[in-house]
Design a protein around this motif. Structure first.
Motif, PDB file in Angstrom:
ATOM      1  N   UNK A 116       0.825  -1.208   0.000  1.00 19.73           N
ATOM      2  CA  UNK A 116       0.000   0.000   0.000  1.00 19.73           C
ATOM      3  C   UNK A 116       0.860   1.260   0.000  1.00 19.73           C
ATOM      4  N   UNK A 117       1.962   1.199   0.710  1.00 29.29           N
ATOM      5  CA  UNK A 117       2.843   2.361   0.824  1.00 29.29           C
ATOM      6  C   UNK A 117       3.513   2.707  -0.503  1.00 29.29           C
ATOM      7  N   UNK A 118       3.644   1.716  -1.383  1.00 30.70           N
ATOM      8  CA  UNK A 118       4.306   1.934  -2.669  1.00 30.70           C
ATOM      9  C   UNK A 118       3.398   2.605  -3.694  1.00 30.70           C
ATOM     10  N   UNK A 119       2.070   2.513  -3.487  1.00 29.93           N
ATOM     11  CA  UNK A 119       1.189   3.151  -4.454  1.00 29.93           C
ATOM     12  C   UNK A 119      -0.175   2.527  -4.516  1.00 29.93           C
ATOM     13  N   UNK A 120      -0.937   2.963  -5.517  1.00 32.28           N
ATOM     14  CA  UNK A 120      -2.330   2.573  -5.686  1.00 32.28           C
ATOM     15  C   UNK A 120      -2.451   1.093  -6.037  1.00 32.28           C
ATOM     16  N   UNK A 121      -3.392   0.426  -5.398  1.00 32.59           N
ATOM     17  CA  UNK A 121      -3.727  -0.948  -5.772  1.00 32.59           C
ATOM     18  C   UNK A 121      -5.229  -1.007  -6.004  1.00 32.59           C
ATOM     19  N   UNK A 122      -5.639  -1.749  -7.009  1.00 30.32           N
ATOM     20  CA  UNK A 122      -7.043  -1.765  -7.424  1.00 30.32           C
ATOM     21  C   UNK A 122      -7.841  -2.818  -6.667  1.00 30.32           C
ATOM     22  N   UNK A 123      -7.555  -2.986  -5.393  1.00 32.95           N
ATOM     23  CA  UNK A 123      -8.357  -3.878  -4.564  1.00 32.95           C
ATOM     24  C   UNK A 123      -8.162  -3.495  -3.113  1.00 32.95           C
ATOM     25  N   UNK A 124      -8.848  -4.212  -2.245  1.00 30.12           N
ATOM     26  CA  UNK A 124      -8.760  -3.954  -0.811  1.00 30.12           C
ATOM     27  C   UNK A 124      -8.264  -5.221  -0.121  1.00 30.12           C
ATOM     28  N   UNK A 125      -7.334  -5.054   0.802  1.00 36.06           N
ATOM     29  CA  UNK A 125      -6.929  -6.183   1.634  1.00 36.06           C
ATOM     30  C   UNK A 125      -7.967  -6.384   2.740  1.00 36.06           C
ATOM     31  N   UNK A 126      -8.287  -7.645   3.001  1.00 35.27           N
ATOM     32  CA  UNK A 126      -9.182  -8.002   4.106  1.00 35.27           C
ATOM     33  C   UNK A 126      -8.534  -9.137   4.886  1.00 35.27           C
ATOM     34  N   UNK A 127      -8.438  -8.951   6.191  1.00 29.84           N
ATOM     35  CA  UNK A 127      -7.847  -9.990   7.044  1.00 29.84           C
ATOM     36  C   UNK A 127      -8.915 -10.958   7.531  1.00 29.84           C
ATOM     37  N   UNK A 128      -8.639 -12.245   7.370  1.00 32.23           N
ATOM     38  CA  UNK A 128      -9.463 -13.306   7.951  1.00 32.23           C
ATOM     39  C   UNK A 128      -8.986 -13.486   9.389  1.00 32.23           C
ATOM     40  N   UNK A 129      -9.813 -13.062  10.341  1.00 30.97           N
ATOM     41  CA  UNK A 129      -9.375 -13.030  11.732  1.00 30.97           C
ATOM     42  C   UNK A 129      -9.471 -14.382  12.433  1.00 30.97           C
ATOM     43  N   UNK A 130      -9.916 -15.428  11.712  1.00 28.54           N
ATOM     44  CA  UNK A 130     -10.025 -16.750  12.325  1.00 28.54           C
ATOM     45  C   UNK A 130      -8.675 -17.299  12.742  1.00 28.54           C
ATOM     46  N   UNK A 131      -7.601 -16.774  12.137  1.00 30.36           N
ATOM     47  CA  UNK A 131      -6.253 -17.250  12.487  1.00 30.36           C
ATOM     48  C   UNK A 131      -5.777 -16.713  13.834  1.00 30.36           C
ATOM     49  N   UNK A 132      -6.484 -15.708  14.376  1.00 31.44           N
ATOM     50  CA  UNK A 132      -6.102 -15.143  15.661  1.00 31.44           C
ATOM     51  C   UNK A 132      -6.704 -15.944  16.807  1.00 31.44           C
ATOM     52  N   UNK A 133      -5.919 -16.189  17.838  1.00 29.74           N
ATOM     53  CA  UNK A 133      -6.398 -16.883  19.016  1.00 29.74           C
ATOM     54  C   UNK A 133      -5.937 -16.159  20.263  1.00 29.74           C
ATOM     55  N   UNK A 134      -6.839 -15.962  21.207  1.00 33.62           N
ATOM     56  CA  UNK A 134      -6.492 -15.303  22.457  1.00 33.62           C
ATOM     57  C   UNK A 134      -5.427 -16.101  23.215  1.00 33.62           C
ATOM     58  N   UNK A 135      -5.372 -17.402  22.973  1.00 37.70           N
ATOM     59  CA  UNK A 135      -4.438 -18.271  23.695  1.00 37.70           C
ATOM     60  C   UNK A 135      -3.012 -18.184  23.142  1.00 37.70           C
ATOM     61  N   UNK A 136      -2.865 -17.628  21.928  1.00 34.14           N
ATOM     62  CA  UNK A 136      -1.516 -17.566  21.323  1.00 34.14           C
ATOM     63  C   UNK A 136      -0.612 -16.630  22.101  1.00 34.14           C
TER      64      UNK A 136
END
Length: 350
Positions: free
Chosen positions: A330-350
């Motif tokens: 994103x810092x390098x310039x325009x991209x014609x889409x949006x990043x979306x994070x799948x938060x299922x990989x996050x665990x409170x226990x990690x």
């Protein structure tokens, strides 16, 4: 509620895991498990400190799709299991004229952003959607229509409403002529929404390298700002131009494209702009305006509009631990889409 997210610990914008606690439910609160979190260019600006000092550690994210876990005793519109969204703000005074007009984004006492601002009640700094859970007052929770793909709906809550609001404000409809400067996360949503409203849409860019992408989402094509002859031929051909460029730039080349009483609306850059020539504006009663997001009512409207017209942002799904790579792109310039994070990989226990 113990939770975990990705936070910036300083202005170097390097994101790292962060364990913290969400507040206990108030009577009108909704506790949400976050399923997907969109990545906005403003997240990068904020954690970099481009818009001023920040209260680190800071968890960004204001494009949030989740599932209701629990509600306070005064909540009436949501129940456990509902799919809901949270956008760019989580509170406002609810009492001023702007709040009563459903434009909480312009609250006279200041709306509370989803991250990086003091909570109106306890003063704790709000933390955003790059996390596993969030707690939000009911009035700022949005219903996600069943027709929307949850994995691709998150950017509607920022990129969608940021471009939908000026389209509605300036009454875009069948036969309207709309220009969109930039074909990134904001720009591609502006094109899709304007096309669905019946407008003739032209993308404005430095080159035509993204022309096929523009046409594939309904635009007539690309008008290259570097082509002086083409720009001159297009004079007075647009009713509204939505400027999505997220950095300092000059709007002078674009104002002659507006017809009489036309408006160029800045929705991308927040901060300094280059000086521009007033002659085209005076000679054509043209104007340059700005627009923030929309209120909660209008944000629900754009969600419903996207569901009705099968409009989804173009998304690349990533894991939370890939956020630094996404920021680098994103810092390098325009991209014609949006990043979306799948938060299922996050665990409170990690």
């Amino acid at each position: 509620m113990k939770t975990v997210g990705y936070a910036a610990y300083s202005s170097d914008a390097i994101m790292a895991p962060y364990h913290f606690e969400r507040r206990a439910l108030r009577a009108n609160d909704v506790a949400i498990e976050i399923l997907y979190s969109g990545v906005c260019h403003s997240d990068l600006h904020t954690v970099n400190g481009d818009w001023g000092p920040q209260p680190y550690p800071l968890v960004p994210g204001h494009e949030i799709i989740g599932r209701v876990l629990e509600v306070g005793p005064e909540v009436t519109h949501y129940k456990a299991g509902d799919h809901v969204g949270v956008g760019c703000m989580v509170d406002s005074c609810q009492e001023c004229d702007q709040c009563h007009h459903h434009e909480e984004q312009y609250c006279r006492h200041g709306m509370t952003p989803t991250y990086g601002a003091p909570d109106r009640i306890d003063g704790e700094i709000t933390q955003g959607g790059y996390s596993k859970h969030i707690v939000v007052r009911e009035e700022f929770v949005l219903r996600i229509p069943g027709a929307l793909d949850l994995s691709r709906a998150a950017p509607i809550l920022c990129a969608g409403i940021t471009t939908f609001s000026p389209l509605r404000t300036w009454n875009i409809g069948k036969g309207s002529r709309v220009g969109v400067i930039g074909l990134g996360g904001l720009g591609h949503m502006a094109v899709k929404l304007a096309v669905a409203m019946g407008a003739e849409v032209t993308v404005l860019s430095r080159s035509k390298k993204k022309e096929e992408e523009a046409k594939s989402i309904g635009a007539l094509g690309i008008l290259a700002s570097t082509d002086e002859d083409a720009m001159a031929a297009a004079a007075a051909s647009m009713d509204l131009i939505i400027d999505t460029v997220p950095v300092e730039h000059d709007v002078t080349p674009y104002t002659p494209l507006l017809d009489i009483d036309g408006t160029l609306v800045i929705v991308g850059q927040v901060g300094p702009m280059k000086e521009f020539m007033s002659v085209p504006m005076i000679m054509g009663r043209r104007r340059v305006a700005g627009s923030l997001i929309g209120g909660i009512k209008e944000t629900q409207e754009v969600l419903d509009f996207c569901a009705e017209h099968d409009i989804h942002p173009i998304c690349e799904i990533i894991r939370p631990d890939q956020i630094n790579d996404a920021f680098e792109v994103m810092n390098k310039g325009d991209i014609a889409h949006r990043y979306v994070m799948d938060m299922s990989a996050l665990s409170v226990e990690d």
